[in-house]
Write an enzyme that holds these catalytic residues in place. Structure first.
Site, mmCIF file in Angstrom:
data_model
loop_
_atom_site.group_PDB
_atom_site.id
_atom_site.type_symbol
_atom_site.label_atom_id
_atom_site.label_comp_id
_atom_site.label_asym_id
_atom_site.label_seq_id
_atom_site.Cartn_x
_atom_site.Cartn_y
_atom_site.Cartn_z
ATOM 1 C CG HIS A 186 39.942 17.947 35.567
ATOM 2 N ND1 HIS A 186 40.956 17.029 35.725
ATOM 3 C CD2 HIS A 186 38.786 17.257 35.718
ATOM 4 C CE1 HIS A 186 40.441 15.831 35.953
ATOM 5 N NE2 HIS A 186 39.120 15.941 35.956
ATOM 6 N N GLY A 203 41.547 10.414 37.642
ATOM 7 C CA GLY A 203 41.636 9.029 37.186
ATOM 8 C C GLY A 203 40.298 8.343 37.359
ATOM 9 C CB CYS A 206 39.323 14.953 39.327
ATOM 10 S SG CYS A 206 37.899 14.071 38.630
ATOM 11 N N GLY A 232 55.311 16.433 16.586
ATOM 12 C CA GLY A 232 54.980 17.722 17.184
ATOM 13 C C GLY A 232 54.207 18.640 16.270
ATOM 14 C CD GLU A 235 43.838 19.235 35.245
ATOM 15 O OE1 GLU A 235 43.484 18.066 35.010
ATOM 16 O OE2 GLU A 235 43.501 19.849 36.274
ATOM 17 C CG ASP A 240 48.512 7.074 8.826
ATOM 18 O OD1 ASP A 240 49.455 6.325 8.523
ATOM 19 O OD2 ASP A 240 48.512 7.827 9.816
ATOM 20 N NE ARG A 278 30.349 7.901 34.437
ATOM 21 C CZ ARG A 278 31.203 7.790 33.417
ATOM 22 N NH1 ARG A 278 32.445 7.402 33.650
ATOM 23 N NH2 ARG A 278 30.838 8.058 32.193
ATOM 24 C CD GLU A 311 35.346 5.522 39.652
ATOM 25 O OE1 GLU A 311 35.843 5.387 38.517
ATOM 26 O OE2 GLU A 311 35.481 6.568 40.324
ATOM 27 C CG MET A 365 38.075 16.870 46.504
ATOM 28 S SD MET A 365 36.699 17.870 45.916
ATOM 29 C CE MET A 365 35.321 16.743 46.223
#
Length: 554
Positions: A518, A353, A380, A16, A520, A146, A471, A404, A383
């Site tokens: 979007h 997606g 997105c 976090g 959100e 790392d 797209r 698509e 819709m």
């Protein structure tokens, strides 16, 4: 030059760091400081845009169209600063910049090396992103040790050496695990993590100790003794039931005071006002209502893929003192079923997606919500699924689909955007052979809403701006046909070429709205977002048997 707070992590990932850094930033902002944040990611991808959601989680989009790490979403939800491409830097982008300079001859024939060329480029990016602020927090991704992180750690070590402790502070987040069999917390991992950090020349000024429970004073003293960190700067960060408690918890331990004193910010920092965060905690713990929302997606096994969607739904509930329970459903699992999994929900959201897997499940979800009068919010791909459902099952367009998923569709109601105008007025062109990375319609775009629509009512204005990442778009060849059949085109791009929002008339459905953008990404716990607030209110009204409810603000 802007004082910098570098945030590193040790022992394990996913502790976090982003939330901790954002919480400190929120406290500093609450003290009247102008704050920005930045993420340095050690992976070699240029950006997360083409990374699998199962591996990386959500791709967060900024106003300028940058595809960034989901931590930038945490940053923007906790502070008011709007971030940009400058605030998200990866190893891939650093190397890309350096190689481009080498090809141009900027290095005058020198042998290009990690030190100084890569580290100098990292420092240049830090300076560019943080200029003009009272203070900036810079999170380094990954964990100490790392191999990918070493150039970034070396760069921030150089910054501290040059600027001194009054202009650069090191804050290290580490794990203090609780061993149930022994009934005690173990500090050894933290000691080794700091030892690793010191071996590369970085001495932490502050330690944030993540644990399941509060770290007692005796353990804090022990950690301070073995790490050469002041005891008051060893901060306990236990697990919390409500995320919004964290700023108050850090402030109660004096973290912001340590930062303000070391970075000499006392003349700019006023008294802290965390009332907004306290109100958010109170609204979360003492809701007046409760709803269940189904999120029907493609990547629900890794819920970080929909991080902003989940947070925005909770924000929508927060503004109405409503607890939002999320029921995550895999779209593919709904195909060929009676949709019984959706029978007990108060609202349905279908998020974005890519690809054909699960798309038919999303189309069936839209059909279920439309026919059963369940509040539906499509985002997105959600819709596009709603448009395909309407074209097939209301208009009767056989084989309607997105190109698509089916390039041979006889009725391609969703198609590739081949040309559009950006917010700056430039014309972008794409075809199906374009690279995947960075070739979508990205970033903040304005749209005009149709008077009298649900979207116009929720936003309360004619022109709004939302962030995009897609797209494929509504095929305008079918616009008139679908409108004649009852679909409402509630929002269009400013040049009238792209459909942005569709909805059903309110005499046909209580709340059915889908948008190509979007929203959100613009929702925060402070303000929520009009569409999410409206959606949660509609879910509450469905649960109440259709009774109209006023908004009970937190």
């Amino acid at each position: 030059m802007t004082p910098l707070i570098f945030v590193t992590g040790g022992v394990v990932s996913s502790l976090g760091k982003g939330i901790a850094a954002a919480s400190l930033a929120a406290i500093l902002e609450a003290r009247g400081l102008k704050v920005t944040m930045m993420k340095l990611d050690p992976y070699i991808n240029v950006d997360p845009g083409t990374m699998s959601p199962f591996q990386h989680g959500e791709v967060y989009v900024t106003d300028d169209g940058a595809e960034t790490d989901l931590d930038l979403g945490h940053y923007e939800r906790f502070v008011r600063t709007r971030l940009s491409r400058k605030n998200s830097v990866t190893t891939g982008r650093i190397y890309e910049n350096v190689i481009r300079k080498e090809r141009r001859g900027d290095y005058l024939g020198a042998t290009v090396q990690v030190i100084p060329h890569i580290t100098d480029e990292i420092r240049r990016c830090i300076d560019e992103a943080t200029e003009g602020y009272d203070v900036a927090l810079v999170e380094i991704g990954g964990t100490v040790g790392d191999i990918e992180s070493l150039p970034f750690l070396e760069a921030i070590r150089q910054v501290r050496t040059e600027r001194g402790p009054e202009k650069a502070l090191f804050m290290h987040l580490t794990l203090v695990p609780y061993i149930g069999a022994a009934g005690e917390l173990k500090t050894k991992p933290t000691q080794h993590s700091v030892k690793e950090l010191r071996s590369i020349g970085i001495q932490p000024d502050v330690l944030l100790c993540r644990s399941e429970q509060a770290v007692p004073d005796s353990e804090r003293r022990k950690i301070a003794q073995f790490t050469n960190v002041s005891e008051r700067a060893v901060i306990s960060v236990p697990d919390v039931d409500v995320l919004y408690r964290i700023p108050s918890g850090l402030h109660a331990q004096g973290l912001d005071e340590i930062v303000v004193n070391q970075l000499k910010l006392a003349d700019k920092a006023g008294p802290v006002d965390l009332s907004m965060w306290e109100d958010a905690v109170d609204a979360t713990l003492h809701p007046l209502d409760e709803v269940t929302i189904a999120v029907v997606g493609k990547y629900v096994d890794h819920q970080d893929a929909y991080k902003s969607v989940g947070e925005a739904l909770k924000h929508g509930g927060l503004r109405q003192r409503t607890k939002v329970n999320l029921k995550w459903l895999e779209a593919q699992d709904l195909e060929g079923t009676d949709m019984a999994a959706l029978a007990d929900v108060d609202g349905i959201l279908v998020p974005g997606g890519f690809g054909d897997r699960g798309f038919e499940g999303k189309v069936l979800t839209s059909k279920f919500a439309r026919e059963q009068q369940v509040p539906y919010f499509g985002i997105c791909y959600g819709m596009q699924a709603a448009v395909v459902d309407y074209a097939r099952n209301v208009v009767g367009l056989e084989g309607a689909n997105s190109t698509e998923n089916d390039r041979q569709s006889p009725n391609p109601v969703i198609g590739l955007i081949t040309e559009w105008r950006t917010a700056t007025g430039d014309v972008e062109k794409r075809d199906d052979k374009s690279d995947l990375g960075g070739t979508m319609r990205l970033g903040l775009q304005e749209q005009r809403l149709k008077p009298g629509t649900l979207a116009r009512e929720l936003y309360g204005k004619d022109v709004v701006a939302e962030r995009h990442r897609h797209r494929y778009e509504f095929n305008n060849r079918y616009r008139t046909q679908l409108e004649d059949a009852g679909l409402v085109i509630a929002g269009k791009s400013m040049d009238d070429t792209l459909v942005e929002v569709v909805e059903l008339p309110r005499d046909a459905h209580p709340w059915f709205l889908a948008c190509q953008a979007h929203p959100e990404f613009l929702s925060t716990p402070r303000d929520g977002h009009p569409l999410f607030i409206g959606f949660i209110r509609a879910a509450r009204e469905r649960k109440a048997g259709g009774k109209l409810l006023s908004e009970a603000r937190a």
